[in-house]
Design a protein around this motif. Structure first.
Motif, mmCIF file in Angstrom:
data_model
loop_
_atom_site.group_PDB
_atom_site.id
_atom_site.type_symbol
_atom_site.label_atom_id
_atom_site.label_comp_id
_atom_site.label_asym_id
_atom_site.label_seq_id
_atom_site.Cartn_x
_atom_site.Cartn_y
_atom_site.Cartn_z
ATOM 1 N N GLY A 174 8.014 2.068 3.737
ATOM 2 C CA GLY A 174 7.126 3.075 3.169
ATOM 3 C C GLY A 174 5.718 2.593 2.903
ATOM 4 O O GLY A 174 5.014 2.089 3.776
ATOM 5 N N SER A 175 5.306 2.728 1.629
ATOM 6 C CA SER A 175 3.942 2.399 1.216
ATOM 7 C C SER A 175 3.780 0.940 0.823
ATOM 8 O O SER A 175 2.719 0.535 0.346
ATOM 9 N N ASP A 176 4.820 0.163 1.017
ATOM 10 C CA ASP A 176 4.906 -1.203 0.489
ATOM 11 C C ASP A 176 3.649 -2.042 0.742
ATOM 12 O O ASP A 176 3.117 -2.677 -0.169
ATOM 13 N N LEU A 177 3.156 -2.052 1.952
ATOM 14 C CA LEU A 177 1.951 -2.818 2.286
ATOM 15 C C LEU A 177 0.721 -1.913 2.384
ATOM 16 O O LEU A 177 -0.353 -2.254 1.887
ATOM 17 N N TYR A 178 0.877 -0.767 3.023
ATOM 18 C CA TYR A 178 -0.275 0.079 3.331
ATOM 19 C C TYR A 178 -0.970 0.583 2.064
ATOM 20 O O TYR A 178 -2.197 0.548 1.968
ATOM 21 N N TYR A 179 -0.217 1.043 1.107
ATOM 22 C CA TYR A 179 -0.803 1.552 -0.134
ATOM 23 C C TYR A 179 -1.258 0.418 -1.044
ATOM 24 O O TYR A 179 -2.380 0.400 -1.541
#
Length: 382
Positions: free
Chosen positions: A128-133
């Motif tokens: 999910g958003s683990d790295l991108y967010y």
């Protein structure tokens, strides 16, 4: 091989771990949030009940709910240290490999322990958003840059995050890009798939909060209400903010609209059934990896309209072919144009159904992915 999983409990973690059932691997699970024993993973050696120093302490839940600041201040007195509890487990289990799911939940808290034992192999699963967010949050980015150089192997749910991991220090081996929960039980789902000509429903994921952008979708359907009156609309997973928008704009009087709140917790199979009846599925967020709901919609034959943060969704959706991409999750006008295209271009929707059922769906079949995942685990011990 002994595998020590480190994760909070979630449906995606359960589904991923189930892939290892009935293999020769011995699976242990350090429940990093200590959320209690999971009957669904009863075959796994579960390390639970480690967190509370005084399990029967009265008033704990009340203080945690209504005076979180006080609970956090006193937590060192009433909770065991995560790293120390994990180190104790590591020394007792003596795993061949540790597998952490989600960096800030299951990697950062045990990093010092893993650095202390550099010969213990470490797998990291990015979801999910683990790295991108979280790359945009300085404190989290610091953790990302500290963790990734120590990690030996990586699974990801999208290619975008593999690039991000390498950017921030990962120099290990990529084990593969697979859906976060593994594959899908296509044979179990097929009976719920309606032909395209029997579908009229527009299904919307109603998440707002930190990353969801359902309100942008609702603004679009509000503006399009005249065109959408013949389409039943179902929105699932709505929170208070989304519910307030619906009520304030009287959407239920303008549209054939049905909603399910997060609190109602619509069972997963009920969502699958809705997707099998939906003509169009729409999901919108400012951050995600490869959305599981998108993959399920594709499998169930709903025409997907999905946000594309960092290009992740474009890894499976070819714009104007097997779906439509929302490039700006806040741009209501462009979202209106995409919805209008989907409800008027019957050829595109029909062709997308055929393409997704024939070309995409078989690649997401659970036995196919499970075989690949197990073979990747097996390479670690060779």
């Amino acid at each position: 091989m002994k595998i020590l999983m480190v994760s909070m409990n979630s449906i995606h973690f359960q589904r991923w771990t189930e892939q290892l059932k009935d293999t020769e691997h011995e699976v242990y699970w350090f429940n990093v949030r200590d959320g209690g024993y999971s009957e669904k993973l009863s075959w796994v050696h579960q390390i639970v009940g480690w967190k509370q120093k005084f399990p029967n302490l009265k008033g704990r839940s009340f203080i945690k709910k209504y005076a979180a600041w006080l609970y956090n201040k006193l937590s060192f007195l009433i909770e065991n240290n995560t790293a120390k509890a994990f180190e104790k487990t590591l020394l007792e289990v003596k795993p061949d490999v540790v597998h952490s799911f989600v960096l800030y939940i299951s990697c950062s808290p045990i990093l010092k322990v893993m650095q202390k034992y550099p010969n213990v192999k470490w797998i990291y699963s990015s979801w999910g958003s683990d790295l991108y967010y979280f790359q945009h949050k300085p404190a989290y980015l610091k953790n990302i840059k500290n963790v990734l150089p120590r990690v030996n192997y990586m699974f990801s749910d999208c290619k975008r995050d593999v690039k991000l991991a390498k950017k921030y220090g990962f120099k290990g081996e990529l084990l593969g890009v697979f859906p976060g929960g593994g594959g899908y039980s296509i044979s179990e789902y097929d009976k719920f798939i309606l032909p395209v000509n029997q579908r009229k429903t527009i299904l919307i994921k109603g998440y707002q909060g930190r990353s969801g952008r359902a309100i942008s979708l609702l603004k679009a359907i509000n503006d399009l209400n005249e065109k959408l009156r013949e389409f039943p609309i179902v929105i699932f997973g709505i929170d208070k903010e989304v519910e307030n928008f619906i009520n304030q704009n009287h959407l239920k009087s303008k549209l054939d609209l049905k909603t399910f709140s997060k609190a109602e917790f619509l069972p997963h199979m009920e969502i699958i059934k809705l997707m099998g009846e939906a003509l169009i599925y729409i999901g919108n967020s400012n951050s995600d990896g490869m959305p599981n709901t998108l993959l399920e919609a594709i499998i169930m034959g709903a025409f997907p309209i999905q946000s594309n943060p960092g290009g992740a969704t474009a890894e499976i959706i070819q714009h104007n072919k097997n779906g439509l991409l929302i490039e700006n999750c806040e741009d209501v006008e462009s979202i209106k144009a995409l919805i209008t295209e989907a409800i008027t271009n019957k050829n595109m929707v029909n062709n997308a159904f055929d393409f997704n059922q024939i070309e995409v769906k078989p690649k997401l079949n659970r036995p196919v992915i499970t075989e690949k995942v197990i073979s990747k685990y097996n390479t670690i011990i060779n």
